[in-house]
Design an enzyme around this catalytic site. Structure first.
Site, PDB file in Angstrom:
ATOM      1  N   PHE A  93       0.845  -1.190   0.000  1.00  0.00           N
ATOM      2  CA  PHE A  93       0.000   0.000   0.000  1.00  0.00           C
ATOM      3  C   PHE A  93       0.881   1.242   0.000  1.00  0.00           C
ATOM      4  CE2 PHE A  93      -4.515   1.180   0.886  1.00  0.00           C
ATOM      5  CZ  PHE A  93      -5.087   0.138   0.189  1.00  0.00           C
TER       6      PHE A  93
ATOM      7  N   GLN B 273      -8.240  15.077   2.803  1.00  0.00           N
ATOM      8  CA  GLN B 273      -7.537  14.216   1.853  1.00  0.00           C
ATOM      9  C   GLN B 273      -8.261  14.099   0.512  1.00  0.00           C
ATOM     10  OE1 GLN B 273      -6.778   9.725   2.523  1.00  0.00           O
ATOM     11  NE2 GLN B 273      -4.772  10.710   2.521  1.00  0.00           N
TER      12      GLN B 273
ATOM     13  N   HIS C 284      -8.152  11.711  -2.615  1.00  0.00           N
ATOM     14  CA  HIS C 284      -7.652  10.386  -3.000  1.00  0.00           C
ATOM     15  C   HIS C 284      -7.230  10.435  -4.463  1.00  0.00           C
ATOM     16  CE1 HIS C 284      -7.534   6.105  -3.852  1.00  0.00           C
ATOM     17  NE2 HIS C 284      -7.653   5.848  -2.561  1.00  0.00           N
TER      18      HIS C 284
ATOM     19  N   LEU D 112     -14.770   5.742  -5.732  1.00  0.00           N
ATOM     20  CA  LEU D 112     -13.415   5.353  -5.347  1.00  0.00           C
ATOM     21  C   LEU D 112     -12.919   4.136  -6.127  1.00  0.00           C
ATOM     22  CD1 LEU D 112     -11.046   5.614  -3.279  1.00  0.00           C
ATOM     23  CD2 LEU D 112     -12.335   4.081  -1.806  1.00  0.00           C
TER      24      LEU D 112
ATOM     25  N   GLU E  46      -6.725   2.115  -3.608  1.00  0.00           N
ATOM     26  CA  GLU E  46      -5.269   2.181  -3.698  1.00  0.00           C
ATOM     27  C   GLU E  46      -4.692   0.769  -3.868  1.00  0.00           C
ATOM     28  OE1 GLU E  46      -3.500   5.062  -1.090  1.00  0.00           O
ATOM     29  OE2 GLU E  46      -1.938   3.661  -0.488  1.00  0.00           O
TER      30      GLU E  46
ATOM     31  N   ARG F  96      -0.598   9.657  -0.492  1.00  0.00           N
ATOM     32  CA  ARG F  96      -1.729  10.113  -1.310  1.00  0.00           C
ATOM     33  C   ARG F  96      -1.643  11.583  -1.695  1.00  0.00           C
ATOM     34  NH1 ARG F  96      -6.715   6.794   1.577  1.00  0.00           N
ATOM     35  NH2 ARG F  96      -6.139   4.786   0.648  1.00  0.00           N
TER      36      ARG F  96
ATOM     37  N   HIS G 270     -11.916  12.653  -0.191  1.00  0.00           N
ATOM     38  CA  HIS G 270     -11.988  11.283   0.314  1.00  0.00           C
ATOM     39  C   HIS G 270     -12.042  11.174   1.834  1.00  0.00           C
ATOM     40  CE1 HIS G 270     -11.467   7.001   0.332  1.00  0.00           C
ATOM     41  NE2 HIS G 270     -10.320   7.055   0.964  1.00  0.00           N
TER      42      HIS G 270
ATOM     43  N   ARG H  55      -3.243  11.167   5.648  1.00  0.00           N
ATOM     44  CA  ARG H  55      -3.408   9.807   6.150  1.00  0.00           C
ATOM     45  C   ARG H  55      -2.853   8.802   5.159  1.00  0.00           C
ATOM     46  NH1 ARG H  55      -6.892   5.854   5.096  1.00  0.00           N
ATOM     47  NH2 ARG H  55      -8.530   7.073   4.072  1.00  0.00           N
TER      48      ARG H  55
END
Lengths: 342, 561
Positions: free
Chosen positions: B113, B228, B230, B240, B243, B274, B339, B374
């Site tokens: 990730f 955030q 994304h 979405l 990721e 991100r 996001h 984050r």
């Protein structure tokens, strides 16, 4: 943008008036994620149970009778207001019925439970359920027997039966097989598979429960579910065609005609079916001759070869939309894409 | 009046985890949610949950990645706690029945990730949030001592004369009844405020209710400017794309076919954090190297087909149903989209806010473990670790306190407010949906990946005007049963408070850090701005104060991926 008109079933419990139809440009049911993951927006569109959020207006308009897209609340559940149904009263009660939590034996290990990777992928198909209620809405068996545990809750049950960490597999299966509204109450109509927006294929999960109950645990249930399936498959193996006259008695005797006659319960139930038999004879659907001497298919050998082939497999083939297997089995993927079992 | 030791508002992962933890410690728990718990937005978490569980990995490495990902705005004591407790949390979930992916040895398997120096993301296909949410709900069904109020909408929190929290007022959505809930402590777990942006990956329910309700009774908010974006959301509807797709090996290309992340993050490429990837994409788009629909391309066809079906099933569906693209065969067009709310109600590591008895956990809260940005797969972890800690601490608090006496007049006040909304003449004011739409667009235009003073001032003016207009917003449904129209009007008020705080904080922070990139202050400025911005209600405007960022073992360094 083309113009769409929606014909929506409205109901306001506070008005004292019955439900009525109203034509709109756009309206919403309960909805939240708009991405087909929260399961709030289950409705019937042109009679088909589905999520509103991933229904394309253009496609719905093509299927619409008289051009207006018909939007109604889901079936098999009481309507609370407009398109909102009471899922607590039906769906969640049924989910609660199947003991929907993991029951492992003893204390958990220090680390994770070590389990076959495929088993986790296998039950992830049931975990993919978003509890939208579309299958409950479409279930024909539930329409006849409102007490039927139903497709969503039984798919949930498979999630535990198929989980190697659960220690009560046999108890769960026995419970679901013996319940007159359990796994043998499903009539194989495929409606739930057709409407499920997440490819959970609830009916397939019910069939897996049956196979686990019978093949793995030899459960002969009081509902004659096992006997009925056995009689069915034996008759096809023998004749290639279903012999309805033999099906019923054989079902009651675990597939054996003779054993059925000596069971008092079976005798009672068979007697109760007599009016049906008489109606069949009167209408000419069955004649004494066809009932006693059932004809075989011409190429019955081919059927037998199929049975032999299937039975020679050591493992049951359980295909699943979350595809597993060796990398050289790439092509198998295409088979499993439909979410159907082989 | 209904009474509980511990009242949890919100039934996503943080709320359910808190409720279970409090009940385990003997508290009488009630859990309220404006939607059925399985409809909560935790559902949408696709990719997974981070934990340094492998013997070769370490919690320190996880913590360092998180600190760096936060652009040094995260509080390192809280981050240490989260990363230390992560492995036990994963194992507890596994024991409860979460169907985590296994490796060939039958042990828990991981995927890569963004922003992480090891593959430490545990997952269930790409429905990780849903799988965990459903397993926790199974436990709630099992533990009947946790009383569930499903489809109850909380309209306000209640304090007593000494400033202690004493409960809340909520509306039963099914019949419109307003009820007073008395409680020794209240845990807010009602998620973020993504709906103040349009488009957003967030569900319609993510209207910042908890943040606004806490703010209205005087609880400070923190880091509200940190929003955030994304890197991979669908243009138009903002849906979405996990990721996990990049974790599995998908690449990003601009319209000229360049794998542009080489320029921005030569080491981590698509798996930089991100904020970095979103800025890179937006730069490509702004400089004319995007596609005409304002997007770049995510090429998932690099991932073997079988693996896509096994691990990215939901993305296959999203591509097919919402973009008309078969992701196994062709690239899909994506762009950065709103996001996640890094800011929120300021709490300590046990979820305590500045108001005695009031706790917050999950996206509604700001501990802060995410700081300016984050990391992917840290949000589920945040909800579970701090949900559990809040629940435990609240149960302890409840043992030492008596049930408060609460006067029913607070219900009368709320009912009066609702009668006023329902009584407005339709046609005199704007409708909820119109104001919501304008708010979302202005936030997405001016308070997004790149910000500057002019834009922020414009956004601020618009929000003030919309607040005025919202006072006269009109609704059509005047009934009591499932009156979503009315709830929408109340949510709109919550959203505007959230938006105002985001804009004020973004104007205040005159530097670029994490998700806040000010084109007029493009550098990070540790001398002046290595601090949190706290906002408290003063009259009817947020007043700004600052608080220290807790540093333990990691000094701020230049951030490179």
């Amino acid at each position: 943008m083309p113009d769409y008109s929606l014909k929506i079933r409205r109901y306001n419990p506070e008005s004292g008036q019955p439900a009525y139809w109203q034509q709109f440009d756009v309206d919403l049911a309960g909805c939240s994620c708009q991405a087909a993951i929260c399961g709030s927006c289950g409705v019937r569109i042109n009679g088909m149970s589905r999520l509103a959020c991933n229904t394309k207006l253009g496609e719905a308009a093509e299927d619409a009778p008289n051009g207006a897209i018909v939007v109604e609340p889901m079936g098999n559940m009481p309507v609370l207001k407009d398109l909102i149904v009471d899922m607590d009263a039906v769906h969640w009660k049924k989910v609660q019925r199947v003991v929907p939590w993991l029951l492992p034996e003893g204390d958990p290990p220090d680390r994770e439970y070590i389990v076959d990777p495929e088993s986790m992928i296998d039950i992830t198909q049931s975990m993919a359920c978003i509890h939208c209620g579309a299958c409950v809405s479409a279930c024909l068996s539930m329409e006849v027997d409102p007490e039927f545990i139903g497709p969503a809750a039984l798919a949930k049950a498979y999630r535990f039966v198929g989980d190697p960490r659960d220690a009560f597999t046999e108890d769960r299966l026995l419970d679901l097989a013996e319940d007159p509204h359990g796994i043998y109450d499903c009539t194989h109509c495929f409606a739930c598979i057709e409407v499920c927006p997440k490819d959970v294929a609830p009916m397939n999960q019910i069939m897996r429960l049956r196979r686990r109950a019978t093949s793995d645990y030899g459960i002969k249930d009081g509902n004659n579910g096992y006997g009925h399936e056995k009689a069915f498959s034996d008759l096809i193996e023998k004749y290639g065609l279903l012999s309805e006259a033999q099906l019923l008695p054989k079902s009651y005797g675990d597939g054996s005609l003779i054993r059925a006659q000596v069971k008092p319960a079976a005798l009672k139930e068979l007697t109760a079916k007599l009016p049906t038999v008489i109606r069949g004879l009167r209408s000419g659907k069955v004649s004494p001759k066809t009932a006693l001497i059932h004809r075989k298919l011409k190429d019955q050998d081919q059927i037998r070869r199929m049975y032999k082939e299937v039975e020679s497999h050591e493992d049951r083939l359980e295909l699943n939309l979350y595809i597993v297997g060796d990398s050289d089995a790439e092509e198998e993927g295409t088979m499993a894409e439909g979410g159907q079992e082989g | 009046m209904l009474a509980h030791d511990v009242l949890v508002i919100g039934a996503g992962l943080a709320g359910q985890r808190a409720a279970l933890a409090a009940a385990e410690d003997g508290a009488a728990v009630g859990i309220l949610s404006k939607v059925h718990p399985v409809r909560s937005h935790s559902n949408a978490a696709q990719g997974g949950i981070n934990a340094a569980l492998n013997p070769e990995d370490s919690w320190e490495s996880h913590a360092y990645d998180t600190v760096k990902g936060s652009d040094y705005l995260g509080d390192q004591d809280a981050i240490e706690i989260m990363c230390r407790e992560a492995p036990a949390e994963i194992l507890a979930l596994e024991h409860l029945g979460v169907t985590f992916h296994r490796n060939e040895q039958g042990r828990l398997g991981t995927r890569a990730f963004g922003g992480a120096s090891a593959a430490r993301t545990y997952y269930v296909a790409d429905i990780t949030g849903q799988a965990i949410l459903h397993v926790l709900y199974e436990q709630l069904m099992k533990h009947s001592e946790v009383y569930r109020y499903e489809e109850w909408f909380t309209t306000s929190l209640v304090r007593d004369g000494d400033g202690h929290i004493v409960g809340c007022v909520a509306r039963n959505i099914r019949d419109g009844a307003m009820e007073l809930f008395a409680a020794k402590c209240v845990i807010l777990a009602c998620g973020g405020n993504g709906q103040i942006y349009n488009p957003t990956t967030n569900a319609l329910i993510c209207t910042g209710d908890g943040i606004a309700m806490a703010y209205r009774i005087g609880a400070p908010l923190m880091d509200m400017e940190m929003v955030q974006y994304h890197p991979t959301t669908l243009a138009g509807n903002g849906l979405l794309v996990t990721e996990g797709a990049r974790g599995e090996g998908a690449h990003l290309y601009n319209a000229q076919g360049e794998r542009f992340m080489e320029k921005y993050a030569p080491n981590k490429m698509e798996l930089a954090s991100r904020d970095v990837v979103s800025r890179a994409e937006q730069t490509e788009i702004n400089e004319g190297r995007g596609f005409p629909d304002g997007t770049v391309a995510l090429d998932i066809t690099k991932v073997p087909r079988k693996r896509i079906h096994e691990a990215l099933r939901e993305i296959v569906n999203v591509g097919r149903d919402f973009a008309g693209v078969d992701i196994t065969r062709e690239p899909i067009h994506i762009k950065p989209g709103n996001h996640y709310t890094m800011g929120g109600v300021k709490t300590d590591v046990d979820g305590r806010t500045d108001i005695p008895g009031l706790y917050a956990a999950g996206e509604v809260a700001c501990v802060s473990v995410h700081g300016g940005n984050r990391l992917g797969a840290n949000s589920l972890l945040d909800t579970l670790v701090f949900g559990r800690r809040s629940g435990k601490h609240a149960a302890e608090h409840a043992r030492n306190h008596k049930l408060p006496q609460v006067s029913n007049t607070v219900v009368d006040d709320e009912e009066r407010g609702i009668r006023e909304i329902v009584g407005r003449d339709s046609g005199n004011g704007r409708r909820v949906a119109q104001i919501r739409e304008e708010l979302g667009r202005v936030m997405d235009e001016h308070v997004a990946v790149f910000r500057d003073e002019d834009g922020l001032l414009k956004a601020g003016e618009t929000v003030q005007r919309l607040k005025e207009e919202a006072r006269n917003v009109t609704i059509d449904d005047k009934g009591t049963v499932f009156n979503q129209d009315l709830l929408g009007a109340i949510e709109l008020g919550f959203m505007l408070d959230n938006a105002e705080c985001v804009v004020v904080a973004a104007l205040e922070r005159k530097e670029s850090r994490g998700a806040q990139f000010r084109t007029d202050y493009p550098e990070r400025d540790d001398d002046d701005w290595l601090k949190h911005i706290d906002l408290s209600l003063d009259g009817d405007r947020p007043a700004v104060t600052y608080s220290e960022v807790t540093l333990t073992q990691w000094e701020p360094e230049e951030r490179k991926y």
